[in-house]
Every structure is written in C-alpha cells, then in structure tokens.
Design a protein around this motif. Structure first.
Motif, PDB file in Angstrom:
ATOM      1  N   THR C   4       0.968  -1.439  -0.186  1.00  0.00           N
ATOM      2  CA  THR C   4       0.254  -0.680  -0.373  1.00  0.00           C
ATOM      3  C   THR C   4       0.834   1.529  -0.051  1.00  0.00           C
ATOM      4  O   THR C   4       0.330   2.227  -0.480  1.00  0.00           O
ATOM      5  CB  THR C   4      -0.867   0.075   0.970  1.00  0.00           C
ATOM      6  N   ASN C 183      -7.249  -0.954   2.970  1.00  0.00           N
ATOM      7  CA  ASN C 183      -6.808  -1.391   1.627  1.00  0.00           C
ATOM      8  C   ASN C 183      -7.139   0.198   1.118  1.00  0.00           C
ATOM      9  O   ASN C 183      -7.628   1.248   1.394  1.00  0.00           O
ATOM     10  CB  ASN C 183      -7.644  -2.731   1.505  1.00  0.00           C
ATOM     11  N   PRO C 184      -6.671   0.183   0.124  1.00  0.00           N
ATOM     12  CA  PRO C 184      -6.283   1.094  -1.092  1.00  0.00           C
ATOM     13  C   PRO C 184      -7.996   2.276  -1.419  1.00  0.00           C
ATOM     14  O   PRO C 184      -7.857   3.247  -0.830  1.00  0.00           O
ATOM     15  CB  PRO C 184      -5.858   1.028  -2.148  1.00  0.00           C
ATOM     16  N   LYS C 185      -8.345   1.604  -1.544  1.00  0.00           N
ATOM     17  CA  LYS C 185      -9.528   1.312  -1.798  1.00  0.00           C
ATOM     18  C   LYS C 185     -10.515   2.309  -0.812  1.00  0.00           C
ATOM     19  O   LYS C 185     -10.974   3.161  -0.867  1.00  0.00           O
ATOM     20  CB  LYS C 185     -11.521   0.117  -1.682  1.00  0.00           C
ATOM     21  N   HIS C 186     -10.499   2.022   0.437  1.00  0.00           N
ATOM     22  CA  HIS C 186     -10.546   2.871   1.818  1.00  0.00           C
ATOM     23  C   HIS C 186      -9.668   4.056   2.302  1.00  0.00           C
ATOM     24  O   HIS C 186      -9.965   4.855   2.322  1.00  0.00           O
ATOM     25  CB  HIS C 186     -10.876   1.571   3.031  1.00  0.00           C
ATOM     26  N   ILE C 188      -8.807   5.902  -0.046  1.00  0.00           N
ATOM     27  CA  ILE C 188      -9.198   6.732  -1.101  1.00  0.00           C
ATOM     28  C   ILE C 188     -10.560   7.390  -0.243  1.00  0.00           C
ATOM     29  O   ILE C 188     -10.649   8.820  -0.295  1.00  0.00           O
ATOM     30  CB  ILE C 188      -9.442   6.269  -2.014  1.00  0.00           C
ATOM     31  N   LYS C 189     -11.398   7.207   0.027  1.00  0.00           N
ATOM     32  CA  LYS C 189     -12.241   6.979   1.420  1.00  0.00           C
ATOM     33  C   LYS C 189     -11.939   7.376   2.120  1.00  0.00           C
ATOM     34  O   LYS C 189     -12.438   8.813   2.506  1.00  0.00           O
ATOM     35  CB  LYS C 189     -13.431   5.777   1.248  1.00  0.00           C
ATOM     36  N   LYS C 192     -10.761  11.218   1.233  1.00  0.00           N
ATOM     37  CA  LYS C 192     -12.383  12.048   0.415  1.00  0.00           C
ATOM     38  C   LYS C 192     -12.912  12.541   1.642  1.00  0.00           C
ATOM     39  O   LYS C 192     -12.968  13.733   2.163  1.00  0.00           O
ATOM     40  CB  LYS C 192     -12.759  11.223  -0.263  1.00  0.00           C
TER      41      LYS C 192
END
Ligand SMILES: Cc1ncc(C[n+]2csc(CCOP(=O)(O)OP(=O)(O)O)c2C)c(N)n1
Ligand code: SF4
Lengths: 353, 182, 253
Positions: C4, C183-186, C188-189, C192
C-alpha cells in the motif's frame, strides 16, 4: 523468606498489596507502567480493587472517595501525571484523607522526557496544590528501602490522616534488585477510622468528608489543626542517614538514587585519600534539619547533588543558616550523573581552598 | 572477590534484556548482590536496547556503570557506543555474525563469537543471545551453565519451557566457541 | 504494508523527518492523507496543527505546517485558543484514542459543543501505543492488554466507547465520519472524508471529526498484515464505517 529479584515498579506494587492496600486507581504513564500493570494482574487474586481511570484527575478523586470511605488506597504516576493530581491532593490534605501516592519521576517541565529525574522536588516538598499543606514525603534509594517504606507508609498516612508521597525516579522504577518482602517494618498505633463515610452509620453520628470552610475563623482553625500535624512530622519524624561523616572534610547532601551514585563517589574519593561524607535525607518533607546539627567540625563544605538544576539546595541553605559554604552539582533532563563527575566536583571544591 | 560490571547491548528483540536478567536471577539465587537496569522507552522499540548488570559480593551502589568490566555486544551501533567505556583489559564479547570488519580496541580482550551462525546451526536464530551468554560465562566463570539452566527452569514456564533444551545447547555451544578460539 | 505504501508519493505537507512509527503502523498512512488534503486545498501555509500525547506526539516534526504540542488530552482546547485568535487559519488536532477518548474527552466534547471551527483527526487503534499497550476506552471486549491481562470485561470496564456515534449526538458538531485505511479503496474513501472535513472548516461551517480505524501491530502482538486483518474482522464490525453526522447536508435539504 529468600530474596526475590523484581523490577522496582513491580516490587512497589507487591509491597502495597502486602501492606493491605484495598484499592489501586491510576492512569498509564512511563516510567511507572509496570506498577499498575502488576496491580491489574494481582489485586483481583487478593479480592482487592484495581481500576484504570480515564485520567490522573479522575484517579486522584477515586482515591479521595475510597480513602474517605475508609479504604487503604494507593495511586502511582510520573511527573506530568502527578502535576495533574495536585488539585485532588490538596483536597485530600484539606479533608484529612490518608493515601499513598507514588511518583516515579521523569524529566520536565511539560511533557519533558521519560528518563530519570528529581525535578519534582519543589512540587513534592511544597505541597504542590493550593493552600497550606504538606505531604509526608519519603525518598528511598534502593528497592529494599522502597518496599519497606511503602509497607510502612500506609500506617503513616493513616496516623496523620494525610497523603504520603513516595518520591522515586525512573531508575528505581525500572531497575531490578533482590528484595526481601518479609522484613519487619514499624507498625504504627492507629485509631479506628471513626471519621470515615463508610456507609455504616450504626451507633455513630453522620460523617462528612469535606475541605470547605466558608467562615474564615473556621478555616483558620482548620489550617492550624493541619499545621500541628506538620509540626509533629518536623519534630518527631525526620528521617535521614549519615554516611562516612565521622572524619569527613566535605559532606555531600543527596537523596534517592542520586545518593546511591554518591556512595560510589565516596568510595572512589576514599581510594584517593579524600574523606567525603554524606547526609542522605530519607524524608524530603519534613526536611531532615536535625542531620545538619550532627555535622562534625571537620566538615568545611557542603555539596548538594541532585538530578535537577538545583532545588533541594534551597532547603539546605535554610537549615545551614549560613554556616558552611554550599556548592551544587546537578544533571537534568533525564541524565543520571556518573560517580566520577561528582568525584571531580569534590576535588575541584577541595582544591579551591 | 566477585565484582563484575557488565553491559549487554544490541537491537530490541535480540534478547538483550533477558540475557542480563538471567545473570541477575542467578546471582539472587546464590544470595549475591546484583542490580539490573535497562534502557527504556519508545526508542527501545526496534531501536537499540541495553541493560547494565552488576554482580558483587559488596553492596551495589551506583546503578550507572561508567567503566564496565565486560561488554556483550550484539550490533554495530552498540559497539560504537560502549567500546570506549570498557575497562582496560576488560572482556569484549561480540556477536561476530553481525559485527564484522571493525577495529577493536587493542587493550581489551576481544572474543568474536559467530553467535547467529551457531544458533542457526542449532535450529533457531533466537538462541543467539544464549550462545553469547555461554561464551561470556566461559570467559568470566561467574556462574556455570548449569546454574543458568536452573534459573530458566524456574522462570520459563508454560509455552516458554520448550526452549530450555535449545538454550542449554546454545550455552554449551557458546562455551565451546570460546574454548576452541582460545 | 509495503504494497500500500508504494501507491503514494511523499506530499509537500510532510517534512523530510523520518516518521518514527513502528513497521506496519497505520499512523503513517493517516499522516500522508492529512498532508495531501492540506496541500490539495492549498491551505498548508495557513495551517496550524496540534500534536497530542501518544505515538504521534512527535509529529510536530513530521508535518511541514506550523505545529504546537499540547498536554495529554488538551489538544481541542489548544485548538480553540488558536482558532479564536486566528479565525482565518486552518486548525487541526491529531489525537489517539487514549488522548481523545480517555483523558481528553471533556475537551473534545466541548470543542464540538461550542461548534469550534476546527478539525479533529482521531486515530482509534483500540490501545495505548506509546506507553506500551494498556487498555483504552476503545479496547474491544475480550482484548488482552497490559492492564486487562485476562481480556477486557464489560462488568469491570464497561463497553468500548463509540466516539463518532457519541460526538454525532452533540448539537454543535457539523461533520462526523468514521473511516478505515486497511486497503487502497478505503484509503481513497478516508481521504475524501478528511478533505471534506477540511473544506467545511475552510468554509467556516464548524466542527469536524474524522475517526480512523488504525492498527498497533506492536502492542497487539501481531505481524502488520495480521493486524490489518484483525482490525477488519474485529474493529470494523463494532465500529462501523460511515457518516454519523453531516449538518451541511441537513442544511441543504
Ligand atoms: C498527563 C499525562 N498522563 C499520561 C501520560 C502518558 N501517556 C503518554 S501517551 C499516552 C497514551 C497514548 O495512547 P493513544 O492516545 O491511544 O495514542 P497511541 O500511542 O496509541 O497512538 C499516555 C497515557 C502523559 N504523557 N501525560
Ligand atoms: S506502538 Fe503501535 S501505535 Fe505506536 S507507532 Fe508502534 S505500532 Fe504504531
């Protein structure tokens, strides 16, 4: 019983359990964490109370409540945490509540550092919180002495109905030494806690735990009553040790682990033919003024050694009454002086004469 | 007269603290005075860790060891930090698997012990500290390996008990390493 | 965690100082996100951060904006003091769960209550990291710590405190969200959410708090990868992710 090797913080915790502590309340802070951690494991086994509070402010007020209810209580912390506890300690002295408070000192001010220090000397010996009060304050130099004094300190606190401070530093907290837990310690003659709000009012009037006296006449009377206790501490309960003073040309004044380092300095000086003695305050409040009456004529200088920038030196000046020249050597910030540094200082003083 | 001042130093996780503690436990069992003092705080997490051990027939005074009689060194930064303090003719026991190609002082007794390699041969790198301890004991003869194993039997209870045998072998291997290099 | 880490490049919002966190600790990722948001919103040079007391105590060295170090738990009070005299600055605190949820809960509540226009970055790793792994108010039931050696018990220590849910009940608070960086998705979230919080502050719309589910592999006694899994499997079910309060939305409706 055979001696057991224990870490200072754990040994102090076990000593408190042996002394019959009913409850421990405290909050984590380095370098005293092993003390509450030991309590969290072992108080339960003895059917006693361990609780981690949300802050030092809460911890000391839990202590206030439990002491007021007649329990034997102990809390521990390190410098910044002890600073936060000062309000509660002042209330306890005002309400005449006994407790044992362990301060495993680290460097300050502010967040400071976590290495050993004696930087809280003034805070400890001047009360620390608001108002006219003092804490009976003991400064052991070894784990055996720390254990013995903690065992006795609950009695001392109960006797005076006043908090007792155990003033040590990160060295004592973190070091391991063999300790005998079964050595006899003095037992004080203690009256029953008839003043406690123990929720058992049968056969007595209601009790109140309080430090509020709105009428100045009442408050003055109360302050003078407290003063009597502090006068008794000063008159009858000073503790100190005189080391190698018989033929000493110079005397060190040092307490706690600094005194231990100075013991080595004294040995090193002896090897060089220099007679150096030491006055070791065991109570830092009351300050052992009587030790200074026993200084032999041979002593020409006093050297105060502390792990701070010079705090106890003021007490030495008070009791010395201008008689002997007073010198100072200190390390601060968490640095423990090496015996050789003190040897050099002694030689410098003696050479300068 | 027994009066030994030792500093054990290396990375956190190399068993530096335990190595020193075993000596203090052993001293306590034999009613000999001892003091163990660790470096502490966040810097010991992953960083360098050390402990000072004094073992003496006399009362132990200063907890600070300014001139150690012996050093047990597990990594390079510790060598740089403590070698200058070592007494003349003192014992410098280094883990030569990790501390290589360095200039050692010439006025001290240097023992280069391939502790990691020896421990790996025994099947567990974690025993490197016991190899070092075995070497140190062979040099100073303060305690016997048997006495140290007795302490382990007392202290290593539960899951840790399974390591006693390995540690015993490691102590012996450390002893042998000194004897063969001598 | 190496995987990550490579996704991100070093932000201008971070100094050159070496981050003093243990390997695999998610404090580092959260620092990165704070720095990136401040840069992207172009407020870095008017930002004042407040370091609290915990493993992040030294982050006055890590962020490249002005920083103040506060006493344990008092960062929201320090933030208030700053913001009231420098209303055009951007002010954030960075606090662990011991610092905010335990000793500093009063300051956090009252900063929200007064609707202070500041942002709290709240890092929940369910333990006291800096002091060596004691129980925090957020420690899960059954979780072993050095002061709950047999695991946290409800009868003795109560149930773990849900800070976001609690802060959302305070009328003065504007925006409260809980995120994770496992994880990368989270990640990014999470970024935001944090950016939204700083935007709200920039628009002078009031108090914001973003709670990060974080790891402490060292004091949990786990490898970094296992720690991330443990957080996902144990923390997130108890501390659900999501927006708990959004007054900007309410106002729009
Ligand atoms: C008044 C005071 N009490 C206690 C401490 C000791 N202390 C330092 S950090 C800390 C808690 C750290 O835990 P957390 O806030 O969860 O942050 P983490 O280290 O886990 O990131 C404590 C209790 C202190 N420095 N000051
Ligand atoms: S102790 Fe825990 S929270 Fe602190 S830096 Fe290490 S892993 Fe992170």
């Amino acid at each position: 019983m055979a001696k057991v090797l224990m870490k200072g913080n754990e040994a102090m915790a076990l000593a408190a359990i042996k002394a019959g502590a009913d409850a421990f309340y405290g909050y984590p802070i380095t370098p005293q964490n092993e003390l509450p951690e030991y309590m969290s494991k072992h108080m339960k086994e003895h059917g006693r109370v361990f609780l981690q509070s949300e802050s030092e402010v809460a911890a000391i007020n839990m202590i206030y409540g439990a002491a007021g209810a007649g329990a034997r209580v102990i809390t521990s912390s390190s410098s910044p945490g002890i600073a936060l506890k000062q309000e509660g300690i002042s209330y306890m002295a005002g309400a005449e509540l006994p407790a044992v408070i362990v301060n495993v000192m680290r460097g300050g001010p502010g967040l400071g550092g976590i290495q050993p220090s004696q930087g809280d000397y003034k805070q400890i010996t001047r009360g620390g919180g608001n108002g006219d009060y003092y804490l009976y304050s003991l400064a052991p130099e070894s784990l055996q002495e720390a254990v013995d004094l903690i065992k006795e300190s609950f009695d001392i606190a109960d006797y005076f109905r006043n908090p007792v401070m155990i003033a040590v530093d990160g060295l004592i907290g973190q070091m391991m030494e063999p300790v005998d837990f079964e050595l006899e310690t003095p037992k004080w003659d203690l009256p029953k806690k008839t003043w406690a709000t123990d929720g058992n009012q049968k056969g007595r009037d209601k009790n109140i735990i309080n430090s509020l006296y709105l009428d100045p006449n009442d408050l003055e009377k109360h302050d003078l009553k407290l003063k009597k206790k502090y006068d008794e501490m000063k008159r009858d309960h000073q503790r100190y040790e005189l080391i190698n003073m018989d033929k000493a040309d110079i005397a060190i004044v040092a307490f706690g682990s600094t005194a231990r380092v100075c013991r080595t300095s004294i040995q090193l000086l002896e090897e060089e033919g220099i007679n150096c003695g030491m006055i070791r305050p065991i109570t830092i409040y009351p300050f052992p003024s009587k030790a200074f009456d026993e200084i032999p004529k041979s002593v020409k200088d006093l050297l105060v050694v502390e792990m701070n920038t010079g705090q106890m030196i003021d007490d030495v000046k008070i009791v010395n009454e201008g008689k002997l020249p007073i010198h100072f050597y200190g390390r601060s910030g968490g640095i423990v002086p090496e015996a050789e540094e003190i040897v050099e200082k002694v030689k410098e003083i003696m050479g300068g004469e | 007269m027994l009066d030994e001042k030792l500093i054990v130093a290396g990375f956190g996780g190399q068993g530096v603290m335990l190595t020193g503690q075993l000596l203090s436990y052993c001293a306590t069992n034999k009613d000999i005075n001892t003091l163990w003092f660790p470096s502490y705080g966040p810097e010991t997490r992953g960083g360098t860790a050390n402990c000072s051990v004094t073992i003496s027939d006399e009362t132990v005074n200063s907890p600070v060891i300014s001139k150690p009689d012996s050093l047990m060194i597990f990594n390079k930064p510790s060598l740089a930090k403590f070698m200058p303090k070592l007494k003349k003719d003192g014992n410098l026991v280094v883990n030569a698997s990790l501390v290589k190609d360095l200039d050692f002082r010439e006025d001290v007794n240097v023992y280069e012990i391939e502790a990691n390699d020896i421990a790996l041969k025994l099947g567990n790198l974690k025993a490197a500290n016991m190899v070092m301890l075995g070497a140190y004991l062979a040099i100073t003869k303060i305690f016997t390996n048997k006495e140290i194993v007795a302490v382990m039997k007392e202290k290593f209870t539960g899951e840790k008990a399974q390591f006693i045998d390995l540690n015993k072998q490691a102590l012996e291997a450390g002893k042998k390493a000194v004897e063969t290099s001598a | 965690m190496a995987k990550t880490k490579t996704i991100y490049e070093k932000s201008n919002g971070l100094s050159d100082a070496h981050l003093s966190y243990c390997p695999g600790c998610t404090h580092g990722i959260i620092h990165k996100l704070v720095a990136e948001c401040l840069v992207e919103l172009d407020v870095l040079d008017r930002t004042i951060g407040i370091s609290s007391v915990g493993c992040s105590a030294l982050n006055y060295d890590f962020f490249s904006c002005d920083m103040q170090q506060a006493a344990h738990g008092r960062a929201p009070a320090v933030a208030t003091g700053i913001k009231r005299v420098k209303p055009d600055s951007i002010v954030f605190t960075y606090q662990g769960d011991g610092d905010l949820a335990s000793i500093g809960i009063a300051e956090a509540i009252h900063a929200a209550h007064r609707g202070e226009n500041v942002t709290i970055v709240f890092v929940n790793n369910a333990i006291y990291g800096m002091t060596g792994g004691q129980m925090a108010p957020t420690t899960l039931i059954g979780q072993k710590t050095t002061t709950s050696p047999d695991g946290r018990e409800e009868a003795h220590s109560g149930l773990p405190l849900k800070i976001s849910e609690m802060m959302a009940t305070i009328p003065g608070a504007t925006y409260i969200e809980r995120v994770s960086v496992h994880n990368p998705k989270h990640v990014i979230k999470a970024k935001k959410a944090l950016k939204k919080a700083f935007e709200i502050q920039k628009n002078k719309q009031g108090f914001t708090l973003i709670e990060f589910i974080s790891t402490c592999p060292v004091n949990w006694g786990m490898k970094p990868k296992d720690a991330v899994d443990w957080a996902v499997d144990n923390m997130i079910p108890y501390y659900p992710l999501g927006v708990f309060k959004d007054k900007t939305n309410e106002e729009a409706n």
